[in-house]
Design a protein around this motif. Structure first.
Motif, mmCIF file in Angstrom:
data_model
loop_
_atom_site.group_PDB
_atom_site.id
_atom_site.type_symbol
_atom_site.label_atom_id
_atom_site.label_comp_id
_atom_site.label_asym_id
_atom_site.label_seq_id
_atom_site.Cartn_x
_atom_site.Cartn_y
_atom_site.Cartn_z
ATOM 1 N N ILE A 399 0.843 -1.199 0.000
ATOM 2 C CA ILE A 399 0.000 0.000 0.000
ATOM 3 C C ILE A 399 0.878 1.249 0.000
ATOM 4 O O ILE A 399 0.665 2.186 -0.766
ATOM 5 C CB ILE A 399 -0.930 0.001 1.222
ATOM 6 C CG1 ILE A 399 -1.781 -1.254 1.254
ATOM 7 C CG2 ILE A 399 -1.784 1.252 1.249
ATOM 8 C CD1 ILE A 399 -2.948 -1.255 0.360
ATOM 9 N N TRP A 402 2.495 1.643 -3.336
ATOM 10 C CA TRP A 402 1.492 2.007 -4.335
ATOM 11 C C TRP A 402 1.171 3.496 -4.222
ATOM 12 O O TRP A 402 1.074 4.202 -5.225
ATOM 13 C CB TRP A 402 0.233 1.156 -4.157
ATOM 14 C CG TRP A 402 -0.889 1.607 -5.031
ATOM 15 C CD1 TRP A 402 -1.828 2.538 -4.738
ATOM 16 C CD2 TRP A 402 -1.146 1.185 -6.362
ATOM 17 N NE1 TRP A 402 -2.658 2.713 -5.798
ATOM 18 C CE2 TRP A 402 -2.270 1.892 -6.809
ATOM 19 C CE3 TRP A 402 -0.538 0.259 -7.220
ATOM 20 C CZ2 TRP A 402 -2.812 1.712 -8.091
ATOM 21 C CZ3 TRP A 402 -1.073 0.080 -8.496
ATOM 22 C CH2 TRP A 402 -2.200 0.799 -8.913
ATOM 23 N N LEU A 403 1.002 3.980 -2.978
ATOM 24 C CA LEU A 403 0.675 5.389 -2.787
ATOM 25 C C LEU A 403 1.813 6.276 -3.290
ATOM 26 O O LEU A 403 1.576 7.306 -3.932
ATOM 27 C CB LEU A 403 0.391 5.670 -1.309
ATOM 28 C CG LEU A 403 -0.864 4.993 -0.738
ATOM 29 C CD1 LEU A 403 -0.951 5.212 0.752
ATOM 30 C CD2 LEU A 403 -2.117 5.531 -1.421
ATOM 31 N N LEU A 405 4.009 5.429 -5.566
ATOM 32 C CA LEU A 405 4.051 5.278 -7.023
ATOM 33 C C LEU A 405 2.967 6.130 -7.675
ATOM 34 O O LEU A 405 3.199 6.804 -8.685
ATOM 35 C CB LEU A 405 3.877 3.800 -7.367
ATOM 36 C CG LEU A 405 4.148 3.363 -8.794
ATOM 37 C CD1 LEU A 405 5.575 3.659 -9.180
ATOM 38 C CD2 LEU A 405 3.873 1.870 -8.966
ATOM 39 N N ALA B 68 -7.537 1.495 0.403
ATOM 40 C CA ALA B 68 -6.988 2.818 0.682
ATOM 41 C C ALA B 68 -7.584 3.736 -0.377
ATOM 42 O O ALA B 68 -8.315 3.272 -1.254
ATOM 43 C CB ALA B 68 -5.476 2.816 0.595
ATOM 44 N N LEU B 71 -7.973 2.648 -3.942
ATOM 45 C CA LEU B 71 -7.683 1.215 -4.017
ATOM 46 C C LEU B 71 -8.875 0.462 -3.458
ATOM 47 O O LEU B 71 -9.196 0.601 -2.286
ATOM 48 C CB LEU B 71 -6.469 0.869 -3.162
ATOM 49 C CG LEU B 71 -5.070 1.109 -3.700
ATOM 50 C CD1 LEU B 71 -4.053 0.706 -2.670
ATOM 51 C CD2 LEU B 71 -4.862 0.333 -4.960
ATOM 52 N N LEU B 178 2.739 -4.080 -12.469
ATOM 53 C CA LEU B 178 2.445 -3.057 -11.460
ATOM 54 C C LEU B 178 2.593 -1.660 -12.044
ATOM 55 O O LEU B 178 1.732 -0.791 -11.862
ATOM 56 C CB LEU B 178 3.397 -3.236 -10.275
ATOM 57 C CG LEU B 178 3.426 -2.079 -9.261
ATOM 58 C CD1 LEU B 178 2.132 -2.049 -8.473
ATOM 59 C CD2 LEU B 178 4.594 -2.197 -8.313
ATOM 60 N N ALA B 182 -0.410 0.996 -12.373
ATOM 61 C CA ALA B 182 -0.320 2.292 -11.694
ATOM 62 C C ALA B 182 -0.440 3.428 -12.701
ATOM 63 O O ALA B 182 -1.115 4.433 -12.451
ATOM 64 C CB ALA B 182 0.995 2.387 -10.931
#
Lengths: 496, 501
Positions: A399, A402-403, A405, B68, B71, B178, B182
Motif C-alpha cells: 500500500i 502504491w501510494l 508510485l 486505501a 484502491l 504493477l 499504476a
C-alpha cells in the motif's frame, strides 16, 4: 457520556511520556523485576497511546502545556495524526520486542550480569524520548528528545559487549553527537533570526538557508541516509536482536520524523523544487547502494541492516513528491504509512533473524540450509515480513509503495517511479537470496539449541501485523492525516 | 451485505482458511490434514456450483472492500470469472487427491506443501474473481509468492536453481504489470472490469499512452502465460513435484497469465477499441510465433515433462491468439481453450507423474512398451495427446475449429497456416510417444517397482483416478460440446454477453 471520553487529552499525553520514565526509574531500584516491570510498563504506555488515539479521532489534534507555563518558558506537547501514529507503532513494536527480549536476553544475563538489567531501563528511557519527540512542538524540545533518543540508543547498541559491538557503538555515538551538534547550531541560528523556537515558517534569508543546511545535515546523519549511512550496518548488525529491531524499526524513523516536521512546517517557504530534489537523488542512491550491499552481505543480520539503509531511501522520496509540484497530502500520508509498514516488517525480520542466530549459533547465510524445515514459524514470519519489505500485495508495504508510485506518476515523475519499481526488484533479490539457502533440504537437524515459543510467536505476530496493515490501510491513513500541516502545502514548493 | 455479497469472498476463504490451518497441523497427523484438504475442496466445489447457477440466472455477486484511497478490493462473478473458477475448483479437487498420494513418502514437510498448495488455489480463485485490475494484481503477485515454495519443495540444488529462475521471471513480470496498472490508474482513476471495455472514452488525448500501457500489461502477463521470449522459466520449473507441475500448467500460473490477457483485451480495453488502437495484430502475431516455437522446441526434448512443458508454451498461446483476433468465433475458440487445455494438460502431467512414481522413468526413450505395465494411465495419456493434436471429437479439436473459423471470418487467413503447422508439429511430438509406449517391445529387465504399494491396480487408486477422470472430462467436453453447461456452451454465453451489450 461516561468512560474514557471524560479523561482529558492531556492526561493521555502526559502518561505517554511519563510512564516509560517512571518505569525506567522503578527498574533502577527494583532490578530483579526489570523484565516484569518492562512488560507491564509497555502495556500502560500502549493504553495511554490508545486513549490518545481515541481522543484524536473524536476531537481532532490535542495539546498539553506542561505545568501551565506557555512557551517559550514552558513546554508544549502536541498530539496530531502523525504523532499519534508514530507513538502507536512504537507502542506495538515495543510491547512485542519487549516480550521477545525477556526470552532472548536470558543467557546473556547469566554470563555477564548486566545484559537484561541494562536493557530494560535503557529501553524505557529510549521509549520516553521517542514519545516526547513525536509530541514535541518546538525546536529546542526536539533537540532534547533527539539527544535522549541518541544516547539511549548508543547504550543499547553497546549491550552485546563484544569488541565489534563496542566499536560500532562508539562510532554511532560520535555520529549521533555530531548530528545533534549540527542540529543545535541550526536551532541557534533560527532563534537568532526569528526570536522564536516554534515550528513556524522562517523567512527566506541567508541565515534561514544556513539553518536549513545545518539541521538537515545533522538529521540525515542520524537517519543514515546515503552517503552518511556508514555507521548503521555495524551498529544494527552487532546489537542483540531485540535491540537491532528497535533501532532499525523505530530510532532511525525518529530523526526522519523531525526532518519531516522541519521541512514541511519550519522551512517550507525556503524549499524550492531544486532543494526538494536533493534528498530525492540521495534517496535513489540509498535504495540502489543499500540493496546492492544487502545482496553482497554474508551474514543475515548484516543483510537486514543494509536493507534498512535501502528502505530509509524510500522515506526521503516524500520531499520531491510532496514539495516539488506534487500534492502534499497523498505524499505525506504515503510516507507515514511507509514508516509504519517498514517498522513492523523490519522488527519482525530482525526478531526472526535473532531466532536463527540463537538456534543455529551463527547467522552465516551460506550455512543456513534447512532453516525452513527446522524453524518453520520463524521462516514464515521472515517471508511474510519480507513480502512487505519488497512491497508486494497484500502487505502494508505494498500500500505504501502504491501510494508513493501513484504520487510519482500523477506528478509525471518517471524517474522516481522507476526507482520505486527497481528498488522492489532489488529487495526481492536480497530477500530470496536468503531463502535460496534456507529452503535447501538438509536431512538431519543442524540446530544447536531450542527456542522458547514466545520468541517465534512475537516474530510471527509482528509479521502478520505488517500484512494486516495492508488490509486495514483505509482507517489508518485517515488517522495519520488528522491535523496535517496545511501551511506551505505544495504552494510553497513553487508549484506553477 | 447479503449472501450474494459474501459469496465471492467465501469461495476465496474456503481455501485461504484451510491453508492457514494446514500449516499448523503437525506432520504426523495425516488423517486430519487429508480431511481438511478434501473437505475444503468439496465445500469450494459446492459454492462454485452455486455461483455457476446464479450467474447463469443473472445474479450479481460482488464483494467490495476499500483498501486505501483509490484502491478497492473487488471480487465479482461474471460469466468469464466463473469459467476459470469452475475449472480451478474441479481440477483442485482431483489434484489434491493426487498430491496426497504422490507425496505420501516425501521427506519434506507435507504441512508446508499443502498449506501453500491451498494458498495457491486461493490466489487462482482470486484471479478468477477479481473485479478490477488492482485486485487482479494483488492475487497475481500472491500466486507468484505461493507457488515459489511449491517449485522449490524438494530443496535440491536443481530445484533451488529452478526456483531462482522462476522468481526472476515472474517478479520481473509482476513489476512491469504493477507499473502499467499504476500508470493506467493515474490516467483514468480506478476502473472495474466491464464487458465491452471501459477505455474508449479516454482515447481522445491518451491513445498513444494507452498503446504503450497495453504492451506493458501484456508483457507483465506474458511472463506467466509463457509468451516467447518470456517463456524461459516454464521448462525449468519442471523439477517441481508432478502435482505442482500439473497445477502450474493447467490452472494456476500459466492460466493466470492467459486469463489476464483475456481480461485486459475484453474487459479493460474492449476488443473493438483494442482493434482500433492497432494493438491486436501484434498480440496475434506474438501468440502465433509462440505456438510454432513451442512446438518446435518440444520435438527435441527427450525428458517427458520437458516435452510437455514446451507443449504448454505452445498450447496456452491459443488463448492469446483467440484474444488477438476480432470476432465472436475466434473469441469463442480462444476462451474455451482455457478449459480444454487445462483438462488435457493436467491429464498428461498426472500420467507423466505416474510413470515417474511407479516405474522411475522420466525419459521418453525409456518408455518402450510401458503401455502394458500402465494400461489405464497410458490410455488416459493417449486420449489427452489426441486432444492436443486436435483429433475430433476431442476437446482440442473444438478449440482449433473455432479459432480457424474465427480467423477466416476476420480475414486473417494466415492463422490457418499457423494452426495447421502447429497441429502437424503436435502430431510429430506426441505420436512417437504413443508409438513407443504401445508398440515397441519393452527393453531390458523390468524396472524396479517404485515405493507405491501395488494391488490389483497398476498404481494406487488415488494416482490412477485423477488422470482417468480428467481424460474423460476432456473427451466429453469435446464429444458433447453443445450440451447444456459444457465449456463450449458456457463460453458462448460469455461471448454473447461480450459482443451484444
Amino acid at each position: 457520556m461516561t468512560g474514557i471520553e471524560t479523561i482529558a487529552a492531556d492526561v493521555w499525553i502526559a502518561a505517554a511520556v511519563a510512564s516509560p520514565l517512571a518505569a525506567a526509574c522503578a527498574m533502577l531500584v527494583l532490578r530483579r523485576w526489570a523484565a516484569a516491570l518492562g512488560v507491564l510498563g509497555s502495556l500502560v504506555i500502549l493504553g495511554a497511546v490508545a486513549g490518545l488515539a481515541h481522543q484524536l479521532l473524536l476531537l481532532g489534534p490535542q495539546q498539553l502545556v506542561v505545568g501551565g507555563w506557555d512557551p517559550p518558558l514552558g513546554i508544549r506537547l502536541r498530539a496530531d495524526g502523525p504523532a499519534v501514529g508514530m507513538a502507536g507503532i512504537t507502542g506495538l513494536i515495543g510491547l512485542f520486542v519487549g516480550i521477545y527480549a525477556t526470552a532472548y536476553l536470558r543467557p546473556l544475563a547469566a554470563s555477564p550480569p548486566h545484559g537484561e538489567r541494562l536493557f530494560w531501563p535503557l529501553w524505557m528511557f529510549l521509549w520516553a524520548g521517542l514519545n516526547a519527540l513525536y509530541l514535541a512542538d518546538d525546536l529546542f524540545n526536539l533537540y532534547v528528545t533527539l539527544e535522549v533518543v541518541g544516547l539511549a540508543s548508543v547504550g543499547l547498541a553497546a549491550l552485546a559487549r563484544t569488541a565489534a559491538a563496542v566499536a560500532a557503538a562508539l562510532r554511532y555515538l560520535l555520529v549521533s553527537l555530531l548530528g545533534s551538534l549540527a542540529y543545535l547550531m541550526g536551532v541557534a541560528l533560527v532563534y537568532a533570526a526569528t526570536g522564536t523556537l516554534e515550528l513556524r515558517g522562517v523567512a527566506a534569508a541567508p541565515v534561514g538557508y544556513a539553518a536549513l543546511a545545518l539541521m538537515s545535515a545533522g538529521l540525515l546523519m542520524k537517519t543514515a541516509l546515503f552517503p552518511l549511512h556508514g555507521w548503521l550496518p555495524p551498529a544494527h548488525a552487532n546489537a542483540p536482536a531485540p535491540v537491532s529491531a528497535l533501532l532499525s524499526a523505530l530510532v532511525v524513523k525518529a530523526s526522519f520524523y523531525v526532518m519531516l516536521r522541519l521541512w514541511f512546517e519550519l522551512f517550507a517557504p525556503l524549499i524550492g523544487p531544486a532543494t526538494a530534489h536533493l534528498p530525492g537523488v540521495l534517496a535513489a542512491a540509498a535504495i540502489l547502494w543499500g540493496s546492492l550491499q544487502a545482496l553482497a552481505a554474508r551474514r543475515l543480520k548484516q543483510l537486514i541492516a543494509y536493507s534498512t539503509v535501502a528502505q530509509v531511501g524510500y522515506l526521503f522520496l516524500v520531499f520531491p513528491l510532496g514539495l516539488a509540484g506534487g500534492s502534499l497530502r497523498p505524499a505525506w500520508g504515503a510516507v507515514l504509512f511507509f514508516i509504519l509498514a517498514h517498522a513492523l516488517a523490519k522488527a519482525a525480520v530482525f526478531l526472526a533473524a535473532g531466532n536463527v542466530l540463537k538456534a543455529f549459533g551463527h547467522d552465516r547465510i551460506a550455512d543456513l540450509g534447512g532453516a525452513v524445515q527446522q524453524l518453520p514459524v520463524s521462516m514464515f514470519a521472515f517471508a511474510v515480513a519480507g513480502v512487505s519489505l519488497v512491497g508486494l500485495p497484500p502487505s502494508g508495504g505494498f500500500i505504501a509503495k502504491w501510494l508513493l508510485l501513484a504520487a510519482a506518476l500523477e506528478a509525471g515523475r518517471w524517474g522516481y517511479a522507476g526507482v520505486l519499481v527497481g528498488g522492489g526488484l532489488l529487495a526481492t533479490a536480497y530477500i530470496f537470496r536468503f531463502f535460496s539457502h534456507a529452503f535447501r533440504f538438509v536431512p538431519e537437524s543442524v540446530l544447536c539449541c531450542g527456542l522458547p515459543r514466545r520468541m517465534e510467536g512475537c516474530a510471527l505476530l509482528l509479521a502478520l501485523g505488517s500484512m494486516a496493515l495492508g488490509l486495514a490501510a483505509d482507517p489508518i491513513l485517515a488517522l495519520l492525516q488528522i491535523g496535517l500541516p496545511e501551511t506551505g502545502a505544495a504552494g510553497a514548493g513553487g508549484a506553477p | 451485505m447479503t449472501f450474494d455479497n459474501w459469496l465471492p469472498l467465501s469461495i476465496l476463504l474456503t481455501s485461504l482458511i484451510p491453508g492457514a490451518l494446514i500449516f499448523m497441523i503437525p506432520e504426523e497427523r495425516r488423517g486430519l490434514r487429508t480431511s481438511l484438504n478434501m473437505g475444503a475442496a468439496v465445500l469450494k466445489l459446492a459454492l462454485v456450483a452455486l455461483m455457476v447457477w446464479g450467474v447463469r440466472h443473472e445474479h450479481v455477486y460482488e464483494t467490495r472492500l476499500p483498501l486505501a484511497a483509490g484502491l478497492q478490493l473487488v471480487l465479482a462473478a461474471d460469466a468469464l470469472s466463473v469459467l476459470l473458477a469452475a475449472l480451478s475448483s474441479v481440477l483442485w479437487f482431483v489434484t489434491t487427491l493426487y498430491a496426497i498420494a504422490y507425496l505420501e513418502h516425501s521427506p519434506q514437510s507435507r504441512s508446508r506443501f499443502f498449506g501453500f498448495f491451498s494458498l495457491c488455489v486461493s490466489s487462482t480463485l482470486g484471479i478468477a474473481l477479481a473485479g478490477n485490475l488492482i485486485t487482479f494484481l494483488l492475487f497475481y503477485e500472491m500466486l507468484t509468492l505461493t507457488t515459489y515454495p511449491l517449485v522449490v519443495h524438494r530443496g535440491t540444488p536443481a530445484s533451488m536453481r529452478a526456483g531462482k529462475i522462476y522468481l526472476a521471471y515472474t517478479i520481473g513480470g509482476g513489476a512491469l504489470f504493477l507499473l502499467a496498472v499504476a500508470w493506467l490508474t493515474a490516467l483514468t482513476g480506478p476502473l472495474d472490469f466491464t464487458g465491452g471495455g471501459v477505455l474508449r472514452r479516454f482515447a481522445d488525448p491518451h491513445a498513444g499512452e494507452l498503446r504503450v500501457i497495453f504492451f506493458l500489461l501484456i508483457a507483465g502477463l506474458g511472463v506467466k502465460a509463457a509468451l516467447v521470449p518470456l517463456h524461459g522459466w516454464l521448462p525449468q520449473a519442471m523439477v517441481a513435484p508432478a502435482p505442482v507441475s500439473a497445477l502450474l500448467h493447467a490452472v494456476a500460473v500459466v492460466k493466470a497469465g492467459a486469463f489476464g490477457i483475456v481480461r485486459v483485451v475484453y474487459d479493460v480495453y474492449g476488443i473493438q477499441f483494442a482493434a482500433e488502437l492497432g494493438v491486436l495484430r501484434p498480440l496475434a502475431v506474438l501468440a502465433a510465433v509462440t505456438i510454432v516455437y513451442g512446438s518446435v522446441r518440444a520435438l527435441f526434448q527427450d525428458d517427458l515433462k520437458k516435452r510437455l512443458a514446451y507443449s504448454t508454451v505452445s498450447q496456452v498461446s491459443y488463448i492469446a491468439l483467440g484474444a488477438g483476433i476480432l470476432g465472436p468465433l475466434a473469441t469463442l475458440g480462444g476462451m474455451v481453450h482455457l478449459v480444454h487445455q487445462g483438462l488435457m494438460k493436467i491429464t498428461l502431467f498426472f500420467c507423466a507423474g505416474n510413470v515417474a512414481e511407479g516405474a522411475g522413468i522420466h525419459r521418453i526413450s525409456r518408455m518402450a512398451g510401458i503401455g502394458r505395465r500402465f494400461p489405464v494411465t497410458m490410455a488416459a495419456f493417449s486420449l489427452a495427446a489426441f486432444g492436443m493434436i486436435g483429433v475430433p471429437p476431442m476437446a482440442g479439436f473444438i478449440s482449433k475449429w473455432f479459432l480457424a473459423a474465427g480467423a477466416l471470418a476476420a480475414g486473417e487467413g494466415w492463422v490457418i497456416g499457423v494452426l495447421a503447422a502447429s497441429s502437424a508439429l503436435n502430431a510429430a511430438y506426441f505420436l512417437p510417444i504413443l508409438h513407443t509406449v504401445w508398440f515397441k517391445p519393452p527393453e531390458g529387465p523390468p524396472p524396479a517397482a517404485g515405493p507405491t504399494p501395488r494391488g490389483r491396480l497398476e498404481i494406487g487408486w488415488m494416482l490412477l483416478a485423477p488422470p482417468a477422470v480428467t481424460a474423460l472430462l476432456a473427451l466429453t467436453s469435446g464429444l458433447l460440446a453443445d450440451a447444456y453447461l459444457s465449456p463450449l456452451w458456457w463460453t458462448r454465453l460469455i461471448v454473447d454477453r461480450e459482443y451484444l451489450p
